[in-house]
Design a protein around this motif. Structure first.
Motif, mmCIF file in Angstrom:
data_model
loop_
_atom_site.group_PDB
_atom_site.id
_atom_site.type_symbol
_atom_site.label_atom_id
_atom_site.label_comp_id
_atom_site.label_asym_id
_atom_site.label_seq_id
_atom_site.Cartn_x
_atom_site.Cartn_y
_atom_site.Cartn_z
ATOM 1 N N THR A 163 58.840 9.811 23.329
ATOM 2 C CA THR A 163 57.806 10.305 24.198
ATOM 3 C C THR A 163 57.243 11.614 23.839
ATOM 4 N N THR A 164 56.263 12.032 24.631
ATOM 5 C CA THR A 164 55.809 13.811 24.641
ATOM 6 C C THR A 164 57.175 14.376 23.584
ATOM 7 N N ASP A 165 57.984 14.695 24.518
ATOM 8 C CA ASP A 165 58.720 15.483 23.904
ATOM 9 C C ASP A 165 59.501 15.223 22.520
ATOM 10 N N GLU A 166 59.574 14.232 21.823
ATOM 11 C CA GLU A 166 60.665 13.710 21.407
ATOM 12 C C GLU A 166 59.250 13.705 19.767
ATOM 13 N N LEU A 167 58.444 13.646 20.943
ATOM 14 C CA LEU A 167 57.011 13.597 19.459
ATOM 15 C C LEU A 167 56.839 15.326 18.894
ATOM 16 N N LYS A 168 57.314 16.048 20.334
ATOM 17 C CA LYS A 168 57.107 17.708 20.063
ATOM 18 C C LYS A 168 58.119 18.292 19.285
ATOM 19 N N ALA A 169 59.514 17.553 19.559
ATOM 20 C CA ALA A 169 60.514 17.750 18.686
ATOM 21 C C ALA A 169 60.740 17.493 17.093
ATOM 22 N N ALA A 170 59.938 16.413 16.743
ATOM 23 C CA ALA A 170 59.552 16.066 15.519
ATOM 24 C C ALA A 170 58.438 17.026 14.221
ATOM 25 N N PHE A 171 58.035 17.122 15.618
ATOM 26 C CA PHE A 171 55.892 18.362 14.746
ATOM 27 C C PHE A 171 57.140 19.436 14.123
ATOM 28 N N ASP A 172 58.208 19.429 16.066
ATOM 29 C CA ASP A 172 58.992 20.621 14.619
ATOM 30 C C ASP A 172 59.990 20.840 13.274
ATOM 31 N N GLY B 35 40.822 11.175 24.581
ATOM 32 C CA GLY B 35 41.988 12.487 24.475
ATOM 33 C C GLY B 35 43.278 12.440 24.155
ATOM 34 N N THR B 36 43.583 11.320 24.349
ATOM 35 C CA THR B 36 44.985 10.941 24.223
ATOM 36 C C THR B 36 45.174 11.792 22.370
ATOM 37 N N VAL B 37 44.018 11.056 21.191
ATOM 38 C CA VAL B 37 44.138 11.514 20.367
ATOM 39 C C VAL B 37 44.298 13.041 20.757
ATOM 40 N N VAL B 38 42.890 13.829 21.218
ATOM 41 C CA VAL B 38 42.804 14.680 20.766
ATOM 42 C C VAL B 38 44.415 15.905 21.648
ATOM 43 N N GLN B 39 44.861 15.264 22.252
ATOM 44 C CA GLN B 39 46.484 15.394 22.684
ATOM 45 C C GLN B 39 47.628 15.586 21.471
ATOM 46 N N VAL B 40 47.664 14.626 20.910
ATOM 47 C CA VAL B 40 47.912 14.087 19.663
ATOM 48 C C VAL B 40 48.027 15.242 18.963
ATOM 49 N N MET B 41 47.154 15.862 18.450
ATOM 50 C CA MET B 41 46.563 16.812 17.577
ATOM 51 C C MET B 41 47.390 17.810 17.832
ATOM 52 N N GLU B 42 47.205 18.480 19.588
ATOM 53 C CA GLU B 42 47.388 19.712 19.796
ATOM 54 C C GLU B 42 48.791 20.039 19.743
ATOM 55 N N LEU B 43 49.656 18.805 19.751
ATOM 56 C CA LEU B 43 50.351 18.953 20.005
ATOM 57 C C LEU B 43 51.398 19.575 18.537
ATOM 58 N N ALA B 44 50.390 18.482 17.862
ATOM 59 C CA ALA B 44 51.058 19.311 16.270
ATOM 60 C C ALA B 44 51.079 20.653 15.933
ATOM 61 N N LYS B 45 49.136 21.340 16.528
ATOM 62 C CA LYS B 45 48.674 22.570 16.471
ATOM 63 C C LYS B 45 49.630 23.517 16.729
ATOM 64 N N LYS B 46 50.062 23.093 18.057
ATOM 65 C CA LYS B 46 51.592 24.265 18.706
ATOM 66 C C LYS B 46 52.558 24.624 18.094
ATOM 67 N N ALA B 47 52.760 23.128 17.461
ATOM 68 C CA ALA B 47 53.858 23.377 16.519
ATOM 69 C C ALA B 47 54.129 24.165 15.327
ATOM 70 N N GLY B 48 52.836 23.859 14.723
ATOM 71 C CA GLY B 48 52.718 24.394 13.587
ATOM 72 C C GLY B 48 52.304 24.074 12.105
ATOM 73 N N LEU B 49 51.492 22.679 12.424
ATOM 74 C CA LEU B 49 51.066 22.316 11.373
ATOM 75 C C LEU B 49 49.458 22.008 11.784
ATOM 76 N N ALA B 50 48.938 22.529 10.832
ATOM 77 C CA ALA B 50 47.566 22.435 10.951
ATOM 78 C C ALA B 50 46.621 21.655 9.613
ATOM 79 N N GLN B 51 47.256 20.684 9.481
ATOM 80 C CA GLN B 51 46.804 19.805 7.991
ATOM 81 C C GLN B 51 46.946 18.856 9.465
ATOM 82 N N LEU B 52 45.411 17.820 9.352
ATOM 83 C CA LEU B 52 45.958 16.572 10.534
ATOM 84 C C LEU B 52 44.261 15.898 9.390
#
Length: 151
Positions: free
Chosen positions: A95-104, A126-143
């Motif tokens: 899910t989206t929450d599990e993906l956020k936790a994995a990025f963190d 837009g779905t691809v951008v959402q995933v990339m934004e989740l990664a950036k919010k978690a502090g992962l800048a290399q996409l």
């Protein structure tokens, strides 16, 4: 500047003076010619684009991906986005929450973690951008975007 009698001087003394007025007609002619040349060349450039016409800049010709573009390391995180919008991480649908936790978690282990987003062709941008934004919010800048081989 032209030399000659100044306008309004009726003396025939033979004194030559400098005209006080500048004739801007030749300057205006030069600017108009340059404007016409610019308009014609810009129209030709736009029409030579892919598709032609004013909407030629809207079409995107994506490059084919190569296998040597990004080499995945063991610390990299690969996220697949399926056609129905589900996320797959390490072979498991998350899910989206599990993906956020994995990025963190990935950021705490290695801040230089590369997130590779592999999306199905039918997935909206837009779905691809959402995933990339989740990664950036978690502090992962290399996409990176995963693509198939161009062969």
């Amino acid at each position: 500047m032209a030399m000659g009698k100044t306008p309004g001087n009726r003396d025939d003394e033979g004194d030559e003076g400098v005209f006080a007025e500048i004739n801007i007609t030749p300057l205006t002619d030069i600017f108009l010619v340059l404007l016409i040349i610019f308009m014609v060349t810009s129209t030709v450039i736009v029409q030579q684009g892919p598709g032609g016409g004013a909407k030629a800049g809207l079409k995107v010709n994506l490059p084919k991906g190569g296998a040597t573009d990004v080499t995945a390391r063991s610390t990299d995180l690969s996220v697949a986005v399926l056609a129905d919008g589900r996320y797959v991480l390490s072979g498991n649908v998350v899910t989206t929450d599990e993906l956020k936790a994995a990025f963190d978690k990935a950021r705490t282990e290695n801040p230089e973690t590369l997130v590779i987003v592999q999306a199905d062709e039918g997935v909206p941008h837009g779905t691809v951008v959402q995933v990339m934004e989740l990664a950036k919010k978690a502090g992962l800048a290399q996409l990176a975007i995963g693509v198939r081989d161009g062969e």
